[in-house]
Design a protein around this motif. Structure first.
Motif, PDB file in Angstrom:
ATOM      1  N   CYS A 413       0.862  -1.126   0.152  1.00 30.03           N
ATOM      2  CA  CYS A 413       0.225   0.043   0.130  1.00 30.03           C
ATOM      3  C   CYS A 413       0.989   1.205   0.222  1.00 30.03           C
ATOM      4  O   CYS A 413       1.757   1.278   0.941  1.00 30.03           O
ATOM      5  CB  CYS A 413      -0.893   0.043   1.243  1.00 30.03           C
ATOM      6  N   PRO A 416      -0.939   7.667  -3.865  1.00 33.87           N
ATOM      7  CA  PRO A 416      -0.553   7.794  -5.506  1.00 33.87           C
ATOM      8  C   PRO A 416       0.808   8.529  -5.831  1.00 33.87           C
ATOM      9  O   PRO A 416       1.416   8.241  -6.910  1.00 33.87           O
ATOM     10  CB  PRO A 416      -1.981   8.822  -5.864  1.00 33.87           C
ATOM     11  N   SER A 440      -3.938   1.510  -3.001  1.00 40.37           N
ATOM     12  CA  SER A 440      -3.551   2.983  -2.940  1.00 40.37           C
ATOM     13  C   SER A 440      -4.506   3.752  -2.289  1.00 40.37           C
ATOM     14  O   SER A 440      -5.781   3.403  -2.564  1.00 40.37           O
ATOM     15  CB  SER A 440      -3.216   3.562  -4.461  1.00 40.37           C
ATOM     16  N   ALA A 441      -4.369   4.693  -1.375  1.00 36.54           N
ATOM     17  CA  ALA A 441      -5.176   5.692  -0.953  1.00 36.54           C
ATOM     18  C   ALA A 441      -4.326   6.986  -0.519  1.00 36.54           C
ATOM     19  O   ALA A 441      -3.300   6.806  -0.683  1.00 36.54           O
ATOM     20  CB  ALA A 441      -5.885   5.103   0.588  1.00 36.54           C
ATOM     21  N   PRO A 444      -6.656  10.707  -4.856  1.00 35.25           N
ATOM     22  CA  PRO A 444      -7.055  10.110  -6.081  1.00 35.25           C
ATOM     23  C   PRO A 444      -5.730   9.608  -6.988  1.00 35.25           C
ATOM     24  O   PRO A 444      -4.914  10.375  -6.943  1.00 35.25           O
ATOM     25  CB  PRO A 444      -7.966  10.813  -7.030  1.00 35.25           C
ATOM     26  N   ILE A 445      -5.831   8.370  -7.256  1.00 38.56           N
ATOM     27  CA  ILE A 445      -4.678   8.089  -8.313  1.00 38.56           C
ATOM     28  C   ILE A 445      -4.843   8.037  -9.728  1.00 38.56           C
ATOM     29  O   ILE A 445      -6.296   7.906 -10.224  1.00 38.56           O
ATOM     30  CB  ILE A 445      -4.051   6.520  -7.728  1.00 38.56           C
ATOM     31  N   MET A 450      -2.018   4.044 -13.178  1.00 31.48           N
ATOM     32  CA  MET A 450      -2.572   2.758 -12.914  1.00 31.48           C
ATOM     33  C   MET A 450      -2.164   1.784 -14.170  1.00 31.48           C
ATOM     34  O   MET A 450      -1.514   0.586 -13.969  1.00 31.48           O
ATOM     35  CB  MET A 450      -4.243   2.634 -12.859  1.00 31.48           C
ATOM     36  N   TYR A 462      -5.629  -1.280  -6.703  1.00 30.46           N
ATOM     37  CA  TYR A 462      -6.838  -1.237  -6.112  1.00 30.46           C
ATOM     38  C   TYR A 462      -7.204   0.048  -5.216  1.00 30.46           C
ATOM     39  O   TYR A 462      -6.444   0.336  -4.417  1.00 30.46           O
ATOM     40  CB  TYR A 462      -7.335  -2.489  -5.295  1.00 30.46           C
ATOM     41  N   GLU A 463      -7.927   1.052  -5.655  1.00 27.06           N
ATOM     42  CA  GLU A 463      -7.993   2.293  -4.972  1.00 27.06           C
ATOM     43  C   GLU A 463      -9.035   2.177  -3.721  1.00 27.06           C
ATOM     44  O   GLU A 463     -10.036   1.625  -3.829  1.00 27.06           O
ATOM     45  CB  GLU A 463      -8.321   3.361  -5.974  1.00 27.06           C
ATOM     46  N   TYR A 465     -10.615   4.811  -0.616  1.00 28.24           N
ATOM     47  CA  TYR A 465     -11.123   6.404  -0.257  1.00 28.24           C
ATOM     48  C   TYR A 465     -11.644   6.220   1.035  1.00 28.24           C
ATOM     49  O   TYR A 465     -12.345   5.421   1.603  1.00 28.24           O
ATOM     50  CB  TYR A 465     -12.110   6.916  -1.099  1.00 28.24           C
ATOM     51  N   MET A 487     -13.250   5.762  -7.530  1.00 26.13           N
ATOM     52  CA  MET A 487     -12.969   5.226  -6.043  1.00 26.13           C
ATOM     53  C   MET A 487     -13.544   3.875  -5.615  1.00 26.13           C
ATOM     54  O   MET A 487     -13.521   3.499  -4.663  1.00 26.13           O
ATOM     55  CB  MET A 487     -13.601   6.367  -4.967  1.00 26.13           C
TER      56      MET A 487
END
Length: 675
Positions: A413, A416, A440-441, A444-445, A450, A462-463, A465, A487
């Motif tokens: 993890c 971005p 990722s958190a 926003p990526i 990606m 895998y995003e 939020y 998200m």
């Protein structure tokens, strides 16, 4: 209730109405005799597993009894479905080390990316249930249970303990600058009991007292986290990048009675101490270090007893206070309870991260932020996973990539910004033998990042939020279709909507405020309040909802799309423009490393889109005017033409919070002040 809390939190156990070994004294006596006397007590783990007498005894047991023996769970009754990987899926033999060939149990369990802890998103949402007991303490009700399981596994000769905490210094394993530390759950439990005695003894802290903890990524940070929970001391983490002014404002605001830090920040604490009369003790966490007026943590730790009774904390009792990152204003103090994070982050560990005890989790977040609590403490340890830590003085892409090669990290993890930096390297030349899941958190990526990561590694990102105030709100979960830039969908435990200014849910595709339903029942895994700030606390509620402060849309499939912070949305000639979409378009151009988009005053349109752009090295020598025109044309072709940046300024770097988030509010203020 303790056993139920552990079962609910971890999701690990067996269901059976038959004999489970918990009440059969004869069976347990026989088992212990076989362990202590029936098999040579000096035999090795492997010898015990292959001993014919021992194997015959195991074979003669009933199925439930074998489960009790093999899993070491005879002292608890469970009420969840069987999860063989929970304990039998641990790695066998010695600890994995850098470069060693991994066992088959460390390899991906399903190359298709199918989840381990749930079958699909819809059933995960439908079946989710997480009861909050009256009393809960993460150290006593979860970590101590993993420690007991580890002990029973060793007694049964099933496996050597794997690290609960696996820390590698900046110099790497066997190198300088720290070497390597590996603690199993039993060692973590014992050490944290000693540390808890330091807090309640030498430091004079009692239940409910507050401790400001400011340390970099060193093992003592994790140790003091658990010690605070054990002792009922309220933990207030701070980033190691604080200035003297920051230290003063935080100490005055949070009312901490004790400060724990290292030799780098101790002089700043001493500088502001005369203005902070509530501080009664200072704890120096530095190997061999001494400082006048400070207690030496290591000296006190060596002298402390390992006997400590864990405080029976109420689930609603304050456990920790996090300062927000301050992307739109001054940081606020966010209060979380033992239940909201200690139990609530189950959703992160079990579903989004999809962790099992076989996994090694590496989260690169700084220790001062809630994301460290998310993915470096509660989520992985809830699942019995290893927490991997690499001490880095600063983020270095090649060091991160090489670490993913050298160590058996299965779940990764990072923010971005980190992924954006890593894809600038030749990622494809790094072969990740163990890595299975990337998330990722934090912000926003961009879809381009990606795609670049997927091309180089074969792995999706895998995003997720969430906020300091919440656990995971939305996410892309295994088995779901990934829509780059989205998200994902609502996390289990939250009913997430997009609402208007009147608190009404808007139609699909319509922009509004991202919100969580809090009526008729407030989710227990939402923050309690902003400490000593009732006005800001009340401002987060609108009708039946908690309002996140972020603007978003939701499509027909239930996926949420980030538009921007409510304060960041640009209003130009009647159009509403979110900065993220423009930034995502810009980063697709090879000239752009990263960018920040904000509003700029305009006499005709009121305000227009302005982009602050950091260029790649090869484009820095290009004609600025030609490059501006090229970037503007590029954005017009990627997104709606009215969104293109009418103003572009090239900069060497972007202003960021110490947690790495872009401070658009600072850029916007400077831009408007110029006019």
């Amino acid at each position: 209730m303790v056993e139920a809390a552990f079962a609910v939190t971890t999701g690990h156990g067996v269901t059976t109405a038959r004999h489970d070994g918990s009440n059969d004294d004869d069976f347990r006596k026989t088992a212990r005799e076989r362990l202590a006397g029936g098999v040579d007590s000096d035999c090795t783990t492997r010898e015990r597993q292959t001993d014919p007498d021992w194997r015959a005894f195991i074979k003669g047991c009933g199925m439930a009894s074998r489960q009790w023996l093999k899993r070491g769970l005879g002292r608890w009754r469970w009420h969840s479905r069987p999860n063989v990987s929970a304990l039998e899926g641990r790695r066998s033999g010695a600890h994995p080390v850098a470069g060693r060939e991994l066992s088959s149990r460390s390899e991906p369990r399903d190359p298709s990316g199918k989840a381990n802890n749930f079958s699909d998103y819809d059933s995960m949402r439908r079946d989710f249930s997480l009861a909050i007991p009256e009393h809960f303490n993460f150290a006593g009700d979860v970590l101590d249970k993993w420690a007991q399981i580890e002990e029973q596994q060793q007694q049964l000769g099933l496996s050597e303990p794997k690290p609960a905490l696996w820390w590698v210094g900046a110099g790497g394993a066997g190198g300088g600058d720290g070497g390597e530390e590996r603690w199993g759950f039993r060692e973590l439990a014992e050490r944290s009991r000693k540390a808890a005695n330091v807090l309640t003894g030498a430091c004079g802290l009692g239940r409910g007292d507050r401790l400001l903890l400011v340390l970099p990524r060193v093992p003592e940070w994790w140790l003091l986290n658990v010690a605070c929970i054990r002792a009922g001391v309220v933990l207030i983490p701070g980033t190691a990048q604080l200035t003297a002014r920051d230290v003063r404002s935080r100490l005055l605001a949070c009312g901490a009675r004790c400060v724990a830090t290292d030799e780098s920040l101790a002089p700043l604490v001493d500088l502001v101490l005369p203005e902070c009369p509530r501080v009664s003790s200072r704890l120096l966490v530095s190997a061999g270090g001494r400082r006048d007026g400070w207690l030496s943590f290591h000296d006190e730790f060596r002298a402390a007893s390992s006997r400590h009774e864990c405080v029976k904390t109420d689930s609603k009792e304050v456990m920790t206070v996090f300062f927000t990152s301050g992307t739109t204003g001054s940081p606020k103090m966010t209060v979380h309870s033992h239940g909201s994070f200690g139990l609530g982050l189950t959703t992160n560990g079990r579903f989004w991260l999809d962790l099992t005890p076989a996994d090694v989790m590496w989260n690169t977040s700084e220790t001062g932020w809630a994301k460290s609590a998310w993915s470096s403490v509660f989520a992985p340890w809830t699942q019995g996973s290893s927490v991997f830590v690499r001490a880095m003085h600063r983020f270095d892409s090649r060091t991160v990539l090489k670490t993913l090669v050298d160590y058996p990290i299965t779940t990764f993890c990072s923010a971005p910004t980190a992924y954006r930096m890593m894809v600038q390297e030749d990622v494809a030349s790094f072969k990740f033998r163990s890595l299975q899941h990337c998330v990722s958190a934090g912000e926003p990526i961009n879809p381009e990042v990606m795609e670049a990561w997927k091309r180089a590694t074969g792995l999706d990102i895998y995003e997720g939020y969430g906020q300091t105030e919440t656990v995971l709100v939305c996410g892309t979960f295994k088995g779901m279709k990934i829509k780059p830039g989205s998200m994902g969908k609502a996390s289990p435990g939250y009913q997430v909507e997009v609402i208007d200014e009147q608190g009404k849910v808007v139609a699909a595709g319509e922009e509004g405020d991202l919100a969580i339903r809090i009526k008729p029942q407030r989710p227990p895994w939402l923050f309690t309040e902003y400490l000593d700030n009732p006005r800001s606390s009340a401002a987060t509620e609108r009708g039946d909802f908690y309002v996140t402060g972020d603007r978003a849309t939701r499509d027909q499939d239930g996926y949420f799309w980030f538009v921007g912070r409510a304060d960041d949305v640009i209003l130009s000639a009647g159009y509403r423009i979110g900065p993220f979409e423009v930034e995502s378009a810009l980063i697709e151009h090879p000239a752009v490393v990263e960018s920040a988009v904000t509003s700029s005053p305009d006499p005709v349109r009121g305000e227009v889109v302005k982009a602050f752009v950091v260029l790649t090295e090869e484009y820095k020598s290009r004609s600025p005017q030609l490059l501006i025109a090229e970037l503007q044309d590029h954005v017009k072709t990627v997104t709606a033409p009215y969104k293109y940046p009418r103003k572009i300024e090239f900069v060497d770097q972007l202003p960021k919070t110490v947690s790495g988030k872009i401070r658009r509010v600072e850029l916007r203020k400077k831009e408007w002040d110029r006019s």
